[in-house]
Scaffold this active site. Sequence first.
Site, PDB file in Angstrom:
ATOM      1  N   SER A 145       0.777  -1.634  -0.060  1.00 19.60           N
ATOM      2  CA  SER A 145       0.028   0.268  -0.289  1.00 19.60           C
ATOM      3  C   SER A 145       0.491   1.226   0.447  1.00 19.60           C
ATOM      4  O   SER A 145       2.220   1.576   0.316  1.00 19.60           O
ATOM      5  CB  SER A 145      -0.324  -0.109   1.473  1.00 19.60           C
ATOM      6  N   TYR A 158      -3.355  -0.097  10.013  1.00 18.10           N
ATOM      7  CA  TYR A 158      -3.133  -0.106   8.845  1.00 18.10           C
ATOM      8  C   TYR A 158      -1.532   0.108   8.107  1.00 18.10           C
ATOM      9  O   TYR A 158      -1.233  -0.941   7.788  1.00 18.10           O
ATOM     10  CB  TYR A 158      -4.326   0.355   7.503  1.00 18.10           C
TER      11      TYR A 158
HETATM   12  P1  NAP Z   1     -11.638  -5.124  -0.276  1.00 21.43           P
HETATM   13  O1  NAP Z   1     -13.262  -4.863  -1.714  1.00 21.43           O
HETATM   14  O2  NAP Z   1     -12.039  -4.738   0.921  1.00 21.43           O
HETATM   15  O3  NAP Z   1     -11.286  -6.727  -0.977  1.00 21.43           O
HETATM   16  C1  NAP Z   1     -10.789  -7.568   0.263  1.00 21.43           C
HETATM   17  C2  NAP Z   1     -11.249  -8.513   0.387  1.00 21.43           C
HETATM   18  O4  NAP Z   1     -10.265  -9.088   1.022  1.00 21.43           O
HETATM   19  C3  NAP Z   1     -13.343  -9.353  -0.191  1.00 21.43           C
HETATM   20  O5  NAP Z   1     -13.239  -9.678  -0.525  1.00 21.43           O
HETATM   21  C4  NAP Z   1     -12.472  -9.566   1.562  1.00 21.43           C
HETATM   22  O6  NAP Z   1     -13.957  -9.812   2.749  1.00 21.43           O
HETATM   23  C5  NAP Z   1     -11.802 -10.367   2.666  1.00 21.43           C
HETATM   24  N1  NAP Z   1     -10.960 -10.515   3.138  1.00 21.43           N
HETATM   25  C6  NAP Z   1     -11.641  -9.872   4.494  1.00 21.43           C
HETATM   26  N2  NAP Z   1     -10.619 -10.406   5.660  1.00 21.43           N
HETATM   27  C7  NAP Z   1     -10.263 -11.505   5.174  1.00 21.43           C
HETATM   28  C8  NAP Z   1      -9.684 -12.602   5.976  1.00 21.43           C
HETATM   29  N3  NAP Z   1     -10.183 -13.024   7.014  1.00 21.43           N
HETATM   30  N4  NAP Z   1      -9.994 -13.979   4.982  1.00 21.43           N
HETATM   31  C9  NAP Z   1     -10.261 -14.233   4.047  1.00 21.43           C
HETATM   32  N5  NAP Z   1      -9.711 -12.713   3.023  1.00 21.43           N
HETATM   33  C10 NAP Z   1     -10.802 -11.685   3.448  1.00 21.43           C
HETATM   34  O7  NAP Z   1     -10.401  -4.107  -0.812  1.00 21.43           O
HETATM   35  P2  NAP Z   1      -9.416  -4.029  -1.955  1.00 21.43           P
HETATM   36  O8  NAP Z   1     -10.009  -2.701  -2.020  1.00 21.43           O
HETATM   37  O9  NAP Z   1      -9.932  -5.357  -3.367  1.00 21.43           O
HETATM   38  O10 NAP Z   1      -8.304  -4.333  -1.281  1.00 21.43           O
HETATM   39  C11 NAP Z   1      -7.901  -5.489  -1.817  1.00 21.43           C
HETATM   40  C12 NAP Z   1      -6.193  -5.557  -1.763  1.00 21.43           C
HETATM   41  O11 NAP Z   1      -5.812  -4.101  -1.992  1.00 21.43           O
HETATM   42  C13 NAP Z   1      -5.780  -5.255   0.612  1.00 21.43           C
HETATM   43  O12 NAP Z   1      -4.979  -5.896   0.918  1.00 21.43           O
HETATM   44  C14 NAP Z   1      -5.761  -3.350   0.841  1.00 21.43           C
HETATM   45  O13 NAP Z   1      -5.485  -3.067   1.835  1.00 21.43           O
HETATM   46  C15 NAP Z   1      -4.845  -3.559  -0.480  1.00 21.43           C
HETATM   47  N6  NAP Z   1      -5.012  -2.193  -1.304  1.00 21.43           N
HETATM   48  C16 NAP Z   1      -5.898  -1.238  -1.478  1.00 21.43           C
HETATM   49  C17 NAP Z   1      -6.351  -0.458  -2.040  1.00 21.43           C
HETATM   50  C18 NAP Z   1      -6.933   0.462  -2.878  1.00 21.43           C
HETATM   51  O14 NAP Z   1      -7.393   1.702  -2.544  1.00 21.43           O
HETATM   52  N7  NAP Z   1      -8.392  -0.125  -2.733  1.00 21.43           N
HETATM   53  C19 NAP Z   1      -4.865   0.251  -1.948  1.00 21.43           C
HETATM   54  C20 NAP Z   1      -3.766  -0.772  -1.590  1.00 21.43           C
HETATM   55  C21 NAP Z   1      -3.824  -1.392  -1.053  1.00 21.43           C
HETATM   56  P3  NAP Z   1     -15.030  -9.494   3.214  1.00 21.43           P
HETATM   57  O15 NAP Z   1     -15.403  -8.785   2.514  1.00 21.43           O
HETATM   58  O16 NAP Z   1     -15.868 -10.722   3.373  1.00 21.43           O
HETATM   59  O17 NAP Z   1     -14.182  -8.491   4.048  1.00 21.43           O
HETATM   60  C1  GCO Z   2      -7.045   4.979   3.500  1.00 24.28           C
HETATM   61  C2  GCO Z   2      -6.716   4.552   2.160  1.00 24.28           C
HETATM   62  C3  GCO Z   2      -4.826   4.143   1.115  1.00 24.28           C
HETATM   63  C4  GCO Z   2      -5.937   2.723   0.624  1.00 24.28           C
HETATM   64  C5  GCO Z   2      -4.832   2.345  -0.026  1.00 24.28           C
HETATM   65  C6  GCO Z   2      -3.282   3.374  -0.290  1.00 24.28           C
HETATM   66  O1  GCO Z   2      -7.476   5.278   3.925  1.00 24.28           O
HETATM   67  O2  GCO Z   2      -5.696   6.043   3.261  1.00 24.28           O
HETATM   68  O3  GCO Z   2      -8.259   3.130   2.246  1.00 24.28           O
HETATM   69  O4  GCO Z   2      -5.389   2.725   3.051  1.00 24.28           O
HETATM   70  O5  GCO Z   2      -6.665   1.781   0.848  1.00 24.28           O
HETATM   71  O6  GCO Z   2      -3.821   1.026   1.329  1.00 24.28           O
HETATM   72  O7  GCO Z   2      -2.930   3.152  -0.972  1.00 24.28           O
END
Ligand code: NAP
Ligand code: GCO
Length: 264
Positions: A145, A158
Site C-alpha cells: 500500500s 493499517y
Molecule cells: P476489498 O474490496 O475490501 O476486498 C478485500 C477482500 O478480502 C474482500 O473480499 C474481503 O472479504 C476479503 N477478506 C477480508 N478479510 C479476510 C480474511 N480474514 N480472510 C479471507 N478474505 C478476507 O479490498 P480491495 O480494495 O480490493 O483491496 C484488496 C487489497 O489491496 C487489500 O489488501 C488492501 O489493503 C489493498 N490495497 C487497497 C487499495 C485501495 O485503494 N483499494 C490500495 C492499496 C492496497 P469481505 O468482503 O468479507 O470483507
Molecule cells: C486510506 C485508504 C488507503 C488505501 C490504500 C492506499 O484510508 O488511506 O484506504 O489506505 O486503501 O492502502 O495505498
Amino acid sequence: MGNNFSLEGKIALITGASYGIGFAMATALSRAGATIVFNDIKQELVDSGIAAYKELGITATGYVCDVTNEDQVKDLIARIEKEIGIIDILVNNAGIIKRIPMHEMSAEEYRQVIDIDLVGPFIMSKAVLPGMIKKKAGKIINICSMMSELGRETVSAYASAKGGLKMLTRNIASEYGQYNIQCNGIGPGYIATPQTAPLRERQADGSRHPFDSFIIAKTPAARWGTPEDLMGPAVFLASNASDFVNGHILYVDGGILAYIGKQP
Ligand code: NAP
Ligand code: GCO
C-alpha cells in the site's frame, strides 16, 4: 525471450478475490494462462465470485477460508494440492482497514487489522512454501500500500500492517531466493474499490468528498486508480519475466510517491 509473460500450466491462489483488486488480478492471471483458485471469508462471497469469474469465461475454484486461521489455511492448501495441484503463484490480497483515530482505537481493533493484513500473509506464505521448495520455483506477491511508505490520520493499524508486509516481503525474498522463489509486493495507490468507497462518497450538495479532491491533487495522473490498473503488474510479477526481481515493492500509484502535490 519467448513468452516470458505466459502463465500456462501455472496454478495461482489469490486470497480475498471475490471482487475488487483481487478479482481483477486473478482475471489477469487467468488471461495469461493460469488456473485460478481463490478464497474468501464467506460462502456467499465465494459463490458470487465463482459466478463473476464464469461471466468472464473463467473457471475459477473458490474455497471458504479465513487467512488468519492457520488450521483452515493448512487444510485449504492440502485440499488444493490434492484436487488441483501444487500452487505456483500466491497473491496475498485479502485485507481490511479500520479508519479510527489512534487514541480512540482499541488494542483489539488494532490487532484485528494486523492479524488479517500481516499475520494472514505470513500464514498463507508459510503454507505454500513447502510445495514451492519441492518444485524449486514459486512466486509470492504481497499486496502492500501507499501506507507501506506513508502515514496519515486514522490508519495507524493499517500502516503498521502494510509497513510490516513490505518487510515480510523482503524477508521471504531473502530467505527463499535460493529455491528460485521470488517474493515481491505490489503497492497500489488509491484505487476505486469498496474499501475506499467511503473516501469517494459525494457530499450532500453533490460535490466531491474532500478526500477525493485531495487524492486527485496528490496524484500526477489526476485520477483514482482502478483494479484494472493492477492487472499488468500482477502478470509481470507472477511470470518468468520477473525471475530476477526479488524483494521489490512495485508501486502502482499514478505517481503519488514521486509528487509533492498540486498547489490548491
Ligand atoms: P476489498 O474490496 O475490501 O476486498 C478485500 C477482500 O478480502 C474482500 O473480499 C474481503 O472479504 C476479503 N477478506 C477480508 N478479510 C479476510 C480474511 N480474514 N480472510 C479471507 N478474505 C478476507 O479490498 P480491495 O480494495 O480490493 O483491496 C484488496 C487489497 O489491496 C487489500 O489488501 C488492501 O489493503 C489493498 N490495497 C487497497 C487499495 C485501495 O485503494 N483499494 C490500495 C492499496 C492496497 P469481505 O468482503 O468479507 O470483507
Ligand atoms: C486510506 C485508504 C488507503 C488505501 C490504500 C492506499 O484510508 O488511506 O484506504 O489506505 O486503501 O492502502 O495505498
